[in-house]
Design a protein around this motif. Structure first.
Motif, PDB file in Angstrom:
ATOM      1  N   ALA A  16      51.182 -52.431 -61.540  1.00 50.73           N
ATOM      2  CA  ALA A  16      51.523 -52.952 -60.214  1.00 50.73           C
ATOM      3  C   ALA A  16      50.863 -52.123 -59.117  1.00 50.73           C
ATOM      4  CB  ALA A  16      53.035 -52.970 -60.024  1.00 50.73           C
ATOM      5  N   ILE A  17      50.884 -50.817 -59.247  1.00 47.74           N
ATOM      6  CA  ILE A  17      50.256 -49.944 -58.251  1.00 47.74           C
ATOM      7  C   ILE A  17      48.743 -50.165 -58.243  1.00 47.74           C
ATOM      8  CG2 ILE A  17      49.787 -47.526 -57.664  1.00 47.74           C
ATOM      9  CD1 ILE A  17      52.598 -48.483 -56.912  1.00 47.74           C
ATOM     10  N   PHE A  18      48.131 -50.304 -59.421  1.00 43.57           N
ATOM     11  CA  PHE A  18      46.696 -50.580 -59.512  1.00 43.57           C
ATOM     12  C   PHE A  18      46.339 -51.869 -58.779  1.00 43.57           C
ATOM     13  CE2 PHE A  18      43.333 -52.978 -61.653  1.00 43.57           C
ATOM     14  CZ  PHE A  18      42.258 -52.122 -61.464  1.00 43.57           C
ATOM     15  N   LEU A  19      47.153 -52.910 -58.976  1.00 44.84           N
ATOM     16  CA  LEU A  19      46.882 -54.199 -58.332  1.00 44.84           C
ATOM     17  C   LEU A  19      46.997 -54.123 -56.817  1.00 44.84           C
ATOM     18  CD1 LEU A  19      48.621 -56.624 -60.832  1.00 44.84           C
ATOM     19  CD2 LEU A  19      46.163 -56.366 -60.445  1.00 44.84           C
ATOM     20  N   CYS A  20      47.707 -53.130 -56.329  1.00 38.79           N
ATOM     21  CA  CYS A  20      47.844 -52.918 -54.883  1.00 38.79           C
ATOM     22  C   CYS A  20      46.848 -51.874 -54.367  1.00 38.79           C
ATOM     23  CB  CYS A  20      49.270 -52.483 -54.553  1.00 38.79           C
ATOM     24  SG  CYS A  20      50.500 -53.760 -54.843  1.00 38.79           S
ATOM     25  N   HIS A  21      45.825 -51.576 -55.160  1.00 36.75           N
ATOM     26  CA  HIS A  21      44.793 -50.592 -54.807  1.00 36.75           C
ATOM     27  C   HIS A  21      45.342 -49.178 -54.667  1.00 36.75           C
ATOM     28  CE1 HIS A  21      41.412 -53.356 -54.047  1.00 36.75           C
ATOM     29  NE2 HIS A  21      42.374 -54.206 -53.739  1.00 36.75           N
ATOM     30  N   GLY A  22      46.361 -48.877 -55.409  1.00 39.27           N
ATOM     31  CA  GLY A  22      46.962 -47.551 -55.329  1.00 39.27           C
ATOM     32  C   GLY A  22      46.782 -46.764 -56.605  1.00 39.27           C
ATOM     33  N   THR A  23      47.357 -45.581 -56.597  1.00 36.63           N
ATOM     34  CA  THR A  23      47.338 -44.725 -57.771  1.00 36.63           C
ATOM     35  C   THR A  23      48.746 -44.189 -58.020  1.00 36.63           C
ATOM     36  OG1 THR A  23      46.813 -42.729 -56.496  1.00 36.63           O
ATOM     37  CG2 THR A  23      44.945 -43.983 -57.389  1.00 36.63           C
TER      38      THR A  23
END
Length: 109
Positions: A70-77
Motif C-alpha cells: 500500500a505504501i509503495f502504491l502511494c509512492h512511499g517507503t
C-alpha cells in the motif's frame, strides 16, 4: 498504517507504550510507529508474505506485506528499525500528494 498499529497493539507487552509521530518535511510526510514488543527475532524479509518476526506466531504474516504494498502504491517507503530488548520503529515516508495514475485499479490488481 493500520496493520502496523494493529501489530503494535498485539505485540506490545502489558504496560508498554505505543507512539505514533508525524512530521512534515518539505514535500513528504514522515510517520513513525514505535512499540515496545521486545524487538524482532529477525529484520530479514519482514515485509515478505507469511514471515513473522516475533515469538508470537498467531496470524498469517500478511499484515506487513499489505502495508508495504500500500505504501509503495502511494509512492512511499516503509522500513523497520529493530530495538533489541525494547521494541521496533516502523518508519513511513509518503509524498504529500499521491500520484493518481499509480493508484488506478489496474496497478492495484
Amino acid at each position: 498504517m493500520s496493520n502496523v498499529i494493529q501489530n503494535a497493539l498485539k505485540f506490545t507487552h502489558n504496560g508498554g507504550r505505543i507512539q505514533v509521530r508525524g512530521t512534515l518535511v518539505n514535500k513528504h510526510i514522515d510517520i513513525d510507529i514505535e512499540d515496545e514488543c521486545g524487538g524482532l527475532l529477525s529484520e530479514k524479509e519482514i515485509f515478505q508474505p507469511f514471515i513473522q518476526g516475533n515469538e508470537n506466531q498467531k496470524g498469517l504474516g500478511l499484515g506487513l506485506t499489505i502495508a508495504h504494498r500500500a505504501i509503495f502504491l502511494c509512492h512511499g517507503t516503509i522500513e523497520v528499525h529493530n530495538l533489541p530488548g525494547k521494541g521496533c520503529i516502523f518508519k513511513f515516508t509518503l509524498p504529500k500528494k499521491a500520484d493518481s495514475e499509480r493508484l488506478d485499479a489496474k496497478s492495484v490488481a
